[in-house]
Design a protein around this motif. Structure first.
Motif, mmCIF file in Angstrom:
data_model
loop_
_atom_site.group_PDB
_atom_site.id
_atom_site.type_symbol
_atom_site.label_atom_id
_atom_site.label_comp_id
_atom_site.label_asym_id
_atom_site.label_seq_id
_atom_site.Cartn_x
_atom_site.Cartn_y
_atom_site.Cartn_z
ATOM 1 N N ARG A 8 13.958 -27.993 -39.526
ATOM 2 C CA ARG A 8 12.934 -29.058 -39.045
ATOM 3 C C ARG A 8 12.461 -28.915 -37.345
ATOM 4 N NH1 ARG A 8 10.506 -33.383 -42.368
ATOM 5 N NH2 ARG A 8 12.135 -32.924 -43.593
ATOM 6 N N LEU A 9 13.703 -29.064 -36.724
ATOM 7 C CA LEU A 9 13.614 -29.139 -35.272
ATOM 8 C C LEU A 9 13.267 -27.809 -34.854
ATOM 9 C CD1 LEU A 9 16.886 -31.202 -34.247
ATOM 10 C CD2 LEU A 9 14.454 -31.852 -34.023
ATOM 11 N N HIS A 10 13.778 -26.681 -35.433
ATOM 12 C CA HIS A 10 13.316 -25.378 -35.129
ATOM 13 C C HIS A 10 11.741 -25.042 -35.326
ATOM 14 C CE1 HIS A 10 13.222 -20.967 -34.535
ATOM 15 N NE2 HIS A 10 12.480 -20.925 -35.475
ATOM 16 N N ARG A 11 11.382 -25.571 -36.421
ATOM 17 C CA ARG A 11 9.856 -25.497 -36.664
ATOM 18 C C ARG A 11 9.153 -26.267 -35.598
ATOM 19 N NH1 ARG A 11 9.518 -28.054 -41.354
ATOM 20 N NH2 ARG A 11 7.930 -29.930 -40.668
ATOM 21 N N ILE A 12 9.484 -27.522 -35.264
ATOM 22 C CA ILE A 12 8.919 -28.412 -34.463
ATOM 23 C C ILE A 12 8.833 -27.995 -32.964
ATOM 24 C CG2 ILE A 12 9.067 -30.604 -33.122
ATOM 25 C CD1 ILE A 12 10.295 -31.846 -35.714
ATOM 26 N N THR A 77 10.953 -33.728 -30.102
ATOM 27 C CA THR A 77 11.431 -33.637 -31.554
ATOM 28 C C THR A 77 10.378 -34.197 -32.578
ATOM 29 O OG1 THR A 77 12.747 -35.473 -31.010
ATOM 30 C CG2 THR A 77 13.939 -33.318 -30.743
ATOM 31 N N ALA A 78 9.289 -34.668 -31.782
ATOM 32 C CA ALA A 78 8.423 -35.445 -32.595
ATOM 33 C C ALA A 78 8.884 -36.625 -33.269
ATOM 34 C CB ALA A 78 7.773 -34.507 -33.767
ATOM 35 N N THR A 79 9.648 -37.495 -32.349
ATOM 36 C CA THR A 79 10.404 -38.627 -32.825
ATOM 37 C C THR A 79 9.875 -39.851 -31.970
ATOM 38 O OG1 THR A 79 12.226 -38.429 -31.718
ATOM 39 C CG2 THR A 79 12.403 -37.939 -33.844
ATOM 40 N N CYS A 80 8.670 -39.595 -31.283
ATOM 41 C CA CYS A 80 8.111 -40.438 -30.197
ATOM 42 C C CYS A 80 7.238 -41.841 -30.803
ATOM 43 C CB CYS A 80 7.346 -39.536 -29.304
ATOM 44 S SG CYS A 80 5.789 -38.670 -30.286
ATOM 45 N N CYS A 81 6.786 -41.612 -32.059
ATOM 46 C CA CYS A 81 5.696 -42.458 -32.501
ATOM 47 C C CYS A 81 6.146 -42.636 -34.163
ATOM 48 C CB CYS A 81 4.553 -42.657 -31.876
ATOM 49 S SG CYS A 81 3.646 -41.200 -32.499
ATOM 50 N N ARG A 82 5.610 -43.734 -34.552
ATOM 51 C CA ARG A 82 5.554 -43.738 -36.129
ATOM 52 C C ARG A 82 4.924 -42.506 -36.756
ATOM 53 N NH1 ARG A 82 8.592 -47.943 -38.380
ATOM 54 N NH2 ARG A 82 8.281 -46.609 -40.075
ATOM 55 N N THR A 83 3.843 -42.412 -36.191
ATOM 56 C CA THR A 83 2.653 -41.194 -36.530
ATOM 57 C C THR A 83 3.453 -40.165 -36.683
ATOM 58 O OG1 THR A 83 0.935 -42.353 -35.706
ATOM 59 C CG2 THR A 83 0.480 -39.998 -36.244
ATOM 60 N N CYS A 84 4.115 -39.540 -35.541
ATOM 61 C CA CYS A 84 4.625 -38.227 -35.359
ATOM 62 C C CYS A 84 6.023 -38.182 -36.471
ATOM 63 C CB CYS A 84 5.436 -37.982 -33.971
ATOM 64 S SG CYS A 84 4.147 -37.702 -33.140
ATOM 65 N N VAL A 105 16.931 -40.157 -36.451
ATOM 66 C CA VAL A 105 16.199 -40.037 -35.482
ATOM 67 C C VAL A 105 16.899 -39.711 -34.072
ATOM 68 C CG1 VAL A 105 14.470 -41.129 -33.825
ATOM 69 C CG2 VAL A 105 14.218 -41.168 -36.317
ATOM 70 N N VAL A 106 18.188 -40.562 -34.045
ATOM 71 C CA VAL A 106 19.072 -40.448 -33.249
ATOM 72 C C VAL A 106 19.806 -39.164 -33.064
ATOM 73 C CG1 VAL A 106 21.410 -41.336 -32.196
ATOM 74 C CG2 VAL A 106 19.353 -42.914 -32.595
ATOM 75 N N GLU A 107 20.088 -38.662 -34.346
ATOM 76 C CA GLU A 107 20.602 -37.225 -34.381
ATOM 77 C C GLU A 107 19.743 -36.247 -33.693
ATOM 78 O OE1 GLU A 107 23.661 -34.366 -35.039
ATOM 79 O OE2 GLU A 107 23.773 -36.412 -35.190
ATOM 80 N N ALA A 108 18.598 -36.361 -34.068
ATOM 81 C CA ALA A 108 17.651 -35.234 -33.751
ATOM 82 C C ALA A 108 17.472 -35.093 -32.225
ATOM 83 C CB ALA A 108 16.101 -35.535 -34.538
ATOM 84 N N ILE A 109 17.552 -36.512 -31.601
ATOM 85 C CA ILE A 109 17.198 -36.575 -30.117
ATOM 86 C C ILE A 109 18.391 -36.011 -29.557
ATOM 87 C CG2 ILE A 109 17.429 -38.343 -28.424
ATOM 88 C CD1 ILE A 109 15.423 -40.101 -30.226
ATOM 89 N N CYS A 110 19.526 -36.360 -30.154
ATOM 90 C CA CYS A 110 20.871 -35.760 -29.480
ATOM 91 C C CYS A 110 21.163 -34.297 -29.597
ATOM 92 C CB CYS A 110 22.028 -36.869 -29.931
ATOM 93 S SG CYS A 110 21.900 -38.390 -29.252
ATOM 94 N N ARG A 111 20.751 -33.925 -30.830
ATOM 95 C CA ARG A 111 20.907 -32.448 -30.853
ATOM 96 C C ARG A 111 20.028 -31.633 -30.015
ATOM 97 N NH1 ARG A 111 22.340 -29.839 -36.488
ATOM 98 N NH2 ARG A 111 23.755 -31.637 -37.367
#
Length: 124
Positions: A8-12, A77-84, A105-111
């Protein structure tokens, strides 16, 4: 689940807007000075306070574009708001995030942050 997060992070990261974000300057210096463990703790605190409520204050505008590596990572990582979160991560808006979702969400940010900070990353 973690392989799914990587995919997912790769796609984003292929999205034009999201791909522009990099850890540079002062934001990168925060990781230099404080370390990734502290940045991880900051991510937990910021996600809990700014993103986890069912109706976050200023949703869609609560994450600045710079000023802390977590903010940059949230946009990348598109974890900035609830819409994303709903659009990119299939985490529905309108209800509080549970502990597992906050951890995700924290894992996505830290990765993303670690990936930006890795020795093989190009210099800022």
């Amino acid at each position: 689940m973690m392989e799914e997060l990587e995919a997912r992070l790769h796609r984003i990261g292929l999205h034009h807007f999201r791909a522009r974000f990099r850890l540079r300057g002062r934001d990168r210096a925060v990781v230099d000075l404080r370390g990734i463990t502290t940045v991880h703790r900051h991510a937990e605190e910021l996600v809990e306070r700014r993103l986890a409520p069912a109706e976050p204050r200023n949703d869609g505008r609560q994450a600045p574009y710079r000023g802390h590596p977590v903010f940059v990572a949230q946009h990348a990582t598109a974890t900035c708001c609830r819409t994303c979160l709903a659009r990119w991560h299939d985490i529905p808006a309108g209800r509080a995030l549970d502990d597992a979702e906050q951890g995700y969400v924290v894992e996505a940010i830290c990765r993303w942050t670690v990936g930006q900070y890795a020795p093989h990353s190009p210099p800022p």
